[in-house]
Each structure stands twice: as C-alpha cells, then as structure tokens.
Design a protein around this motif. Structure first.
Motif, PDB file in Angstrom:
ATOM      1  N   ALA A 151       0.849  -1.189   0.000  1.00  0.00           N
ATOM      2  CA  ALA A 151       0.000   0.000   0.000  1.00  0.00           C
ATOM      3  C   ALA A 151       0.887   1.242   0.000  1.00  0.00           C
ATOM      4  O   ALA A 151       1.848   1.326   0.771  1.00  0.00           O
ATOM      5  N   TRP A 207      -5.122  -2.194   4.700  1.00  0.00           N
ATOM      6  CA  TRP A 207      -5.817  -3.358   4.139  1.00  0.00           C
ATOM      7  C   TRP A 207      -6.624  -2.980   2.892  1.00  0.00           C
ATOM      8  O   TRP A 207      -6.571  -3.661   1.868  1.00  0.00           O
ATOM      9  N   VAL A 208      -7.357  -1.859   2.974  1.00  0.00           N
ATOM     10  CA  VAL A 208      -8.204  -1.440   1.863  1.00  0.00           C
ATOM     11  C   VAL A 208      -7.371  -1.038   0.652  1.00  0.00           C
ATOM     12  O   VAL A 208      -7.613  -1.478  -0.474  1.00  0.00           O
ATOM     13  N   VAL A 209      -6.365  -0.186   0.884  1.00  0.00           N
ATOM     14  CA  VAL A 209      -5.542   0.299  -0.229  1.00  0.00           C
ATOM     15  C   VAL A 209      -4.713  -0.840  -0.818  1.00  0.00           C
ATOM     16  O   VAL A 209      -4.556  -0.951  -2.040  1.00  0.00           O
ATOM     17  N   ALA A 252      -6.882  -2.903  -3.192  1.00  0.00           N
ATOM     18  CA  ALA A 252      -7.616  -2.201  -4.245  1.00  0.00           C
ATOM     19  C   ALA A 252      -6.928  -2.369  -5.595  1.00  0.00           C
ATOM     20  O   ALA A 252      -5.774  -2.797  -5.682  1.00  0.00           O
ATOM     21  N   THR A 291      -3.323   0.636  -5.883  1.00  0.00           N
ATOM     22  CA  THR A 291      -2.743   0.484  -4.537  1.00  0.00           C
ATOM     23  C   THR A 291      -1.996   1.738  -4.108  1.00  0.00           C
ATOM     24  O   THR A 291      -0.939   1.675  -3.501  1.00  0.00           O
ATOM     25  N   GLN A 323     -15.223   6.674   2.581  1.00  0.00           N
ATOM     26  CA  GLN A 323     -16.110   5.800   1.808  1.00  0.00           C
ATOM     27  C   GLN A 323     -16.172   6.238   0.350  1.00  0.00           C
ATOM     28  O   GLN A 323     -16.373   5.419  -0.543  1.00  0.00           O
ATOM     29  N   VAL A 368     -12.295   5.216  -1.242  1.00  0.00           N
ATOM     30  CA  VAL A 368     -12.008   3.794  -1.421  1.00  0.00           C
ATOM     31  C   VAL A 368     -12.917   3.161  -2.480  1.00  0.00           C
ATOM     32  O   VAL A 368     -12.565   2.159  -3.099  1.00  0.00           O
ATOM     33  N   THR A 369     -14.093   3.753  -2.696  1.00  0.00           N
ATOM     34  CA  THR A 369     -14.948   3.273  -3.774  1.00  0.00           C
ATOM     35  C   THR A 369     -14.332   3.602  -5.133  1.00  0.00           C
ATOM     36  O   THR A 369     -14.378   2.794  -6.073  1.00  0.00           O
ATOM     37  N   THR A 379     -11.897  -0.752  -4.146  1.00  0.00           N
ATOM     38  CA  THR A 379     -11.671  -1.591  -2.977  1.00  0.00           C
ATOM     39  C   THR A 379     -12.485  -2.881  -3.054  1.00  0.00           C
ATOM     40  O   THR A 379     -13.576  -2.900  -3.643  1.00  0.00           O
ATOM     41  N   SER A 414     -19.491  -1.790  -1.689  1.00  0.00           N
ATOM     42  CA  SER A 414     -19.798  -0.362  -1.661  1.00  0.00           C
ATOM     43  C   SER A 414     -20.901  -0.045  -0.657  1.00  0.00           C
ATOM     44  O   SER A 414     -20.924   1.042  -0.074  1.00  0.00           O
ATOM     45  N   MET A 427     -19.292   0.499   2.699  1.00  0.00           N
ATOM     46  CA  MET A 427     -18.578   1.766   2.769  1.00  0.00           C
ATOM     47  C   MET A 427     -19.550   2.935   2.880  1.00  0.00           C
ATOM     48  O   MET A 427     -19.273   3.927   3.558  1.00  0.00           O
TER      49      MET A 427
END
Length: 432
Positions: A51, A118-120, A123, A126, A385, A388-389, A393, A397, A400
């Motif tokens: 990330a 974790w999210v990035v 995705a 990244t 939210q 990350v959408t 991610t 959705s 989020m």
C-alpha cells in the motif's frame, strides 16, 4: 450501581459521600473483539501487495516521500499492537482501574491505519493521497463542526437541541436564495446565520417560555423546515433557477507559502471564509465557555439553574440568548452546502448531518474541542467511503456507504467511555 465511601472526620462533622462508578468489561471486550477482527482480516487475510500513501502534492513548498507499507505485514504488526492495548485495558479492569483516555484514542487511530492499509493494499489502485484524504475530511466536517458547536452552546445552558438539522437546512436554503437575489454570497452567509437564529428562537420560545418538551419541539422544527424548504424549492427555485438558485460560491482564500506546507497547508491555510470561520468559532466558543465570566454563568445555568438564579443570574434569559447564538452558528454551517460545496440548493441538502453533529457533541463530551475532533472523525469516515470506492476496494460499496453512520452509532453507544451531559440539560426551569 455506585459505591459510597466515607472519609474519617472529627466528631460532629458530616463526612462527604463519594460516588464511585464501577469499572465494567465493556471497553476491554470491545477492544478485544475489534483486535481479533483486525488480526484475522487485516493480518492473516491481508493482501500481498504494497500500500502506498502519498504525503505531498505537486504544489507543495517541499516534497516528502510517499509511505509504502507491505499490506499483510503492516496489518499484522498493527493488529498485534491493538490486541496488546486490549489486553492492557483488561489488565486494568482486573485491578478495578479505569483505562486512561489516551488508550481508546490510540486504539482508534491504529485500527483506522490498519484498515486503510488493508483497503488500499487490496484495491485495484494500490496508491492513495493521504494529504488529499485528510484535507477532504476536514472540508466535509465543516458543517458538522458548526452543528456540534450549536449543540454545545445549547446543552451547556440546559436546552437539548435536536433541531440542528433544521438549522443547517434553513441556513443552506436562505444562503442560496439571498445570495442569488443579491448576487453576493457574503450577504447570503449573513442571511444564513439569521435563518439559523430564527429556527433557534422558535425552539427557545416553545421550550423555555411555554415549557414544551424540548425533544418534541426539535423534531417538529426539523420536519417543518424540511417541508417548508422543499415546498419553496419546488415552487420558487425550480421555476426561476437563474434568479433564485444561482448563489455563486465563496472564494477560496489561499495564503501564500503557508498553503504550500505538505498536509497542513491545505487544511489550515487554503479554505473558504466558512472554513476559516470554523476554526475561529471553535476557539471563541471554547474560550468563552471556560475562560470568561459569561461562560461560568452559562455552565452554572446548565448544571444547577436554581443556584444560578439565587446568585442573580437570569436563567431563562441566558438560555434564550444562548440557544439563539447556537442557531446562528449552525446557520453559518448550513451555508457551506450552497456557498462552498456546490453553488445551488437541492431538497434535503443537509442529508441528516445535523444528527451526526448531535452525535459529535456527545462523542466530544460537550466540549468544543472534543466536538471538533469528533466531527473530524465523522468527516474522515464520510470522505473515506468515497475515496475507497473510487480506487476499487474489495469492500462492498454498501458497507462503505454506511461507514459514517456506523461510526456515529458506535460513538453514541459510548464505546469510548461514558459521557455525562450537563445536569440540567433538557430540564425546563420554572421559577418558583
């Protein structure tokens, strides 16, 4: 349940009773469960990618290198620290000691960091701009800060302000229509303050003078303002948008050099007038409440109106003007929607943020500084939210989209500690 202790006193003197609230397992258990979730999802099941978090933007005065973190390793390390903090909270509970205030705050920061990694890391893209994420969070928090300050001023004087949503919405509508007619957004800003004050005066008259239930009056005002602005939007604004719904925008004031400082520059020195007023309002309300004679009187009325009345303070007059001032502040926050975020008014433009502002003041323990940081947390969840959408991610959705409201529920549930409102909050005062 409370435990009463009596100190040894000389004969003939009454010993003071000290009420001690027992320490519960709520905080250790909650932190432990969140730590386990973090260890499983952010650590064991974490993505194998790296990330990347950008700190500087192209226009910064100097450039800072991006932060690169292996997602699985970073999530594992942070999760272990989270479990250690939960274990420390449990250890304190076994000794009947309350966890220090910094512990849940540090836990929250580390949990959010692990979640971001974790999210990035999982995705499609990244990489994320950390500076942009923070700056966007502050921007989205502006109306929440003004709304929470309105709630602080009202509840500190003993009036529950459920009508923050109506004050924000009324300020947004009035700012749009007045700025459109006058072709001057600054006049619209002043009109928004007046609209918020007018909504608050209705709340004050019915709840203070006529002793109507404050929560009921607040709910009715929210419905009334929502219906009235919706009706006028459909019948007046849409009929002639060029005349009544083209307010223009307040300019962004860019302070040279200072606005180019990485991360802090755009937050502190590149804001609209409403953004700068937010910082001024937080400082003035805090200083006024805790460092002035006026603030002492206000807090006395909110804690013990009978004693304040005995000392010559006009309780209901103080409440009336404080509620009106709070409404004016919320009205300024409402102008953000139509004079800064977008340049027009739409139905229900406030989107329930008045209730999130109410949660922020509870989360912030009825303190202007605490409410400010709580509003920033909710703004961060709202901005997160969206971002990350965009980066793709793996998190659904729908989850989020509910993140800001989930944070609100957790805050109001008291997972970061029990909050005590002013003693006379919501209690009408009838001079006997």
């Amino acid at each position: 349940m409370s435990i009463t202790t009596t100190a040894n006193k000389p004969a003939g003197q009454a010993a003071p009773a000290v009420s001690v609230t027992p320490v519960t397992w709520k905080l250790p258990v909650t932190l432990g469960l969140l730590g386990i979730v973090a260890f499983v999802f952010f650590g064991l099941l974490g993505p194998d990618k790296t990330a990347k978090f950008g700190i500087s933007s192209g226009g910064d005065f100097f450039q800072l290198p991006a932060i690169e973190v292996p997602a699985a390793l970073g999530g594992t390390v942070l999760s272990v620290i989270l479990l250690a903090l939960a274990g420390y909270a449990a250890f304190l509970k076994t000794r009947d000691q309350r966890a220090p205030r910094w512990l849940p705050i540090l836990f929250t920061v580390l949990f959010v960091a692990a979640f971001l990694i974790w999210v990035v890391g999982g995705a499609r893209t990244t990489s994320i701009s950390l500076a942009g994420l923070i700056a966007g969070s502050v921007t989205l928090a502006v109306p929440l800060v003004f709304g929470s300050l309105s709630g602080v001023l009202c509840e500190r004087v003993g009036v529950v302000n459920i009508a923050i949503e109506g004050q924000l919405l009324g300020g947004a509508f009035t700012a749009a229509i007045v700025a459109s007619v006058t072709q001057n957004p600054f006049v619209g800003l002043l009109a928004a303050a007046g609209a918020g004050a007018l909504v608050s005066m209705v709340l004050a008259v019915f709840s203070i003078k006529y002793v109507v239930n404050q929560i009921i009056v607040g709910v009715v005002l929210n419905v009334l303002v929502s219906g009235l602005t919706g009706f006028l939007f459909s019948t007046v604004m849409q009929a002639d948008k060029a005349t009544f719904n083209s307010p223009g925008r307040l300019p962004i004031i860019d302070i040279p050099v200072l606005s180019s400082i990485p991360v802090l520059g755009p937050i502190l020195f590149k804001q609209s007038v409403v953004g700068y007023l937010m910082y001024v309002a937080v400082i003035l309300v805090w200083v006024g409440l805790f460092k002035t004679k006026w603030g002492l009187r206000v807090r006395a009325v909110g804690e013990h109106p009978q004693a304040a009345d005995t000392m010559g303070i006009k309780v209901n007059a103080t409440r009336f003007w404080n509620v009106t001032l709070g409404g004016a502040i919320a009205g300024i926050g409402g102008s953000f929607f139509t004079l800064v975020a977008i340049d027009s008014f739409t139905k229900e433009i406030s989107g329930g943020r008045g209730f999130i502002a109410l949660a922020a003041l509870i989360f912030g323990r009825w303190n202007p500084i605490g409410a400010f940081f709580a509003a920033l947390l909710f703004g961060f969840a709202d901005n997160l939210q969206s971002i990350v959408t965009i980066i793709g991610t793996p998190v659904p959705s729908q989850f989020m989209a509910m993140l800001p409201y989930l944070v609100t529920v957790l805050a109001v549930a008291g997972l970061v500690g029990k909050s005590r409102p002013p003693a006379a909050s919501g209690v009408p005062y009838v001079k006997g």
